[in-house]
Design a protein around this motif. Structure first.
Motif, PDB file in Angstrom:
ATOM      1  N   ARG A 192      55.675  52.680  58.937  1.00  0.00           N
ATOM      2  CA  ARG A 192      55.808  51.936  57.687  1.00  0.00           C
ATOM      3  C   ARG A 192      57.023  52.408  56.894  1.00  0.00           C
ATOM      4  O   ARG A 192      57.734  51.613  56.281  1.00  0.00           O
ATOM      5  N   LEU A 193      57.271  53.716  56.926  1.00  0.00           N
ATOM      6  CA  LEU A 193      58.446  54.255  56.242  1.00  0.00           C
ATOM      7  C   LEU A 193      59.724  53.665  56.812  1.00  0.00           C
ATOM      8  O   LEU A 193      60.640  53.290  56.061  1.00  0.00           O
ATOM      9  N   GLN A 215      55.425  65.197  58.591  1.00  0.00           N
ATOM     10  CA  GLN A 215      54.265  64.748  57.830  1.00  0.00           C
ATOM     11  C   GLN A 215      53.392  65.905  57.347  1.00  0.00           C
ATOM     12  O   GLN A 215      52.716  65.794  56.331  1.00  0.00           O
ATOM     13  N   ASP A 250      55.059  56.497  51.152  1.00  0.00           N
ATOM     14  CA  ASP A 250      56.282  56.041  51.817  1.00  0.00           C
ATOM     15  C   ASP A 250      57.264  55.435  50.825  1.00  0.00           C
ATOM     16  O   ASP A 250      58.488  55.609  50.940  1.00  0.00           O
ATOM     17  N   PRO A 281      54.996  57.000  59.508  1.00  0.00           N
ATOM     18  CA  PRO A 281      56.430  56.969  59.791  1.00  0.00           C
ATOM     19  C   PRO A 281      56.921  55.571  60.149  1.00  0.00           C
ATOM     20  O   PRO A 281      58.055  55.213  59.843  1.00  0.00           O
ATOM     21  N   VAL A 315      50.279  57.893  55.267  1.00  0.00           N
ATOM     22  CA  VAL A 315      51.688  58.267  55.273  1.00  0.00           C
ATOM     23  C   VAL A 315      52.219  57.981  56.673  1.00  0.00           C
ATOM     24  O   VAL A 315      52.177  58.830  57.550  1.00  0.00           O
ATOM     25  N   TYR A 342      60.136  50.084  55.537  1.00  0.00           N
ATOM     26  CA  TYR A 342      60.605  50.086  54.156  1.00  0.00           C
ATOM     27  C   TYR A 342      62.094  50.420  54.081  1.00  0.00           C
ATOM     28  O   TYR A 342      62.857  49.797  53.329  1.00  0.00           O
TER      29      TYR A 342
END
Length: 364
Positions: A16-17, A156, A166, A14, A12, A20
């Motif tokens: 990569r989030l 998180q 994500d 941040p 999870v 996206y």
């Protein structure tokens, strides 16, 4: 904590989030800029002719603010993604400059393509405002980007260690964005018939509409609530976060209706059917999270598809017709097309992701 659990928690991310979100937001800008994707024609103009035109004759402060604010999140997200997107991290200022350039390039491409759309008027003023918005967002990333990343990392601890969660978080953000449309039923999603302009197959009376509206809202509220619960870490209580989440969705709905329609109609969407459906959904969400996570996942998919089927059988929403008549279509036509698209496709995007979501075995 064991090594597998640590690996799952690192999944999870941040960073990569943010990537996206940046890609998703750029896609939304492209759709909103080229909507309704019809009537393409060749007006014997070059795609760069808008740069040679004089200052637009008709413009308002609203248009300037809307174009500036539309690109601000893009600049912010791009700057954060570029700043943290590799092992050799780019310094904040170069990342901000590159993000502003990318935002300007995207706006330039959209204005150029609009040359062939009769419903759109490319403008150098729009390009200037969009570029300024992207630059302002990138500047905000320099000033407060580190704090934002720290806040995301702190959040998180509320999430279960689910791989690729994500993507679901981005979809939940899309669901909240869809609540901005006063055209759709409260929490309603999956209306392909409305997207394709297919008439209602059945003529319902008031009592039948009340029943189907109640069922649609209850199904969708239960589905999204179970999805949110599935993402939360099991050690946290579920009631508070779910209440806060749906309160946020209703606040978004009320504010959007007040701004896009008129303040006096801010909560007109809270019909008797909507109120009853919300109460039924709340009652189900007070019980179903007690089931094992796999059962919750299966029931979320079931309620999601049931709500999508029902909304495609429902008659046109009389409130949405009144709201649409009050809209300033010149300002909100493209925004309406964007929110309608997201609301219509959301269940069919969420179902595959929900199907393949897996918790570690020690959490099941």
């Amino acid at each position: 904590m064991s090594a597998p659990a640590d690996a799952d928690r690192r999944s999870v991310s941040p960073l990569r989030l943010i990537r996206y979100l940046a890609l998703a937001y750029a896609a939304l800008i492209v759709y909103a800029s080229l909507h309704p994707f019809s009537g393409w024609r060749d007006g014997n103009l070059t795609p760069f002719s808008f740069l040679e035109a004089c200052w637009p004759r008709y413009w308002t402060l609203f248009d300037i603010a809307a174009n500036l604010l539309a690109y601000l999140p893009l600049g912010l997200l791009l700057a954060l993604a570029l700043r943290s997107g590799s092992e050799k991290r780019m310094p904040p200022l170069p990342a901000a400059l590159l993000a502003a350039c990318i935002g300007t390039a995207l706006s330039f491409c959209m204005e150029s393509v609009q040359t062939w759309l009769p419903t759109r008027v490319p403008s150098s003023l729009d390009l200037l405002c969009n570029s300024a918005g992207a630059a302002l967002g990138a500047l905000l990333a320099v000033v407060g980007g580190a704090r934002l990343l720290t806040f995301i990392r702190r959040c998180q601890r509320w999430l279960a260690p689910i791989h690729d969660a994500d993507i679901i978080l981005v979809l939940i953000g899309f669901w909240l964005f869809a609540q901005l449309s006063p055209e759709t039923l409260l929490f309603g999603a999956g209306n392909l018939r409305g997207l394709l302009d297919i008439p209602s197959p059945v003529d319902y009376g008031p009592s039948a509409f009340f029943a189907i509206e109640t069922a649609i809202i209850a199904c969708n509220m239960t589905a999204i609530g179970l999805i949110v619960r599935f993402l939360l870490a099991p050690q946290h209580r579920v009631l508070g976060p779910l209440i806060a989440f749906f309160a946020l969705a209703m606040i978004v709905r009320a504010l959007a209706t007040a701004i896009l329609v008129e303040p006096a109609q801010a909560i007109v969407w809270l019909t008797p059917g909507a109120a009853l459906g919300t109460m039924i959904g709340g009652a189900l969400l007070s019980l179903l999270p007690l089931l094992p996570p796999r059962w919750q996942q299966a029931l979320a998919a079931l309620f999601l598809m049931t709500g999508a089927v029902l909304i495609n059988l429902a008659p046109p929403n009389p409130y949405s017709q009144a709201a649409m008549a009050a809209w300033q279509q010149g300002h909100f036509l493209n925004f309406n097309g964007l929110t309608r698209l997201i609301a219509s496709l959301w269940p069919f995007l969420a179902l595959p992701c929900l199907t393949f979501l897996r918790r570690p075995r020690h959490l099941n």
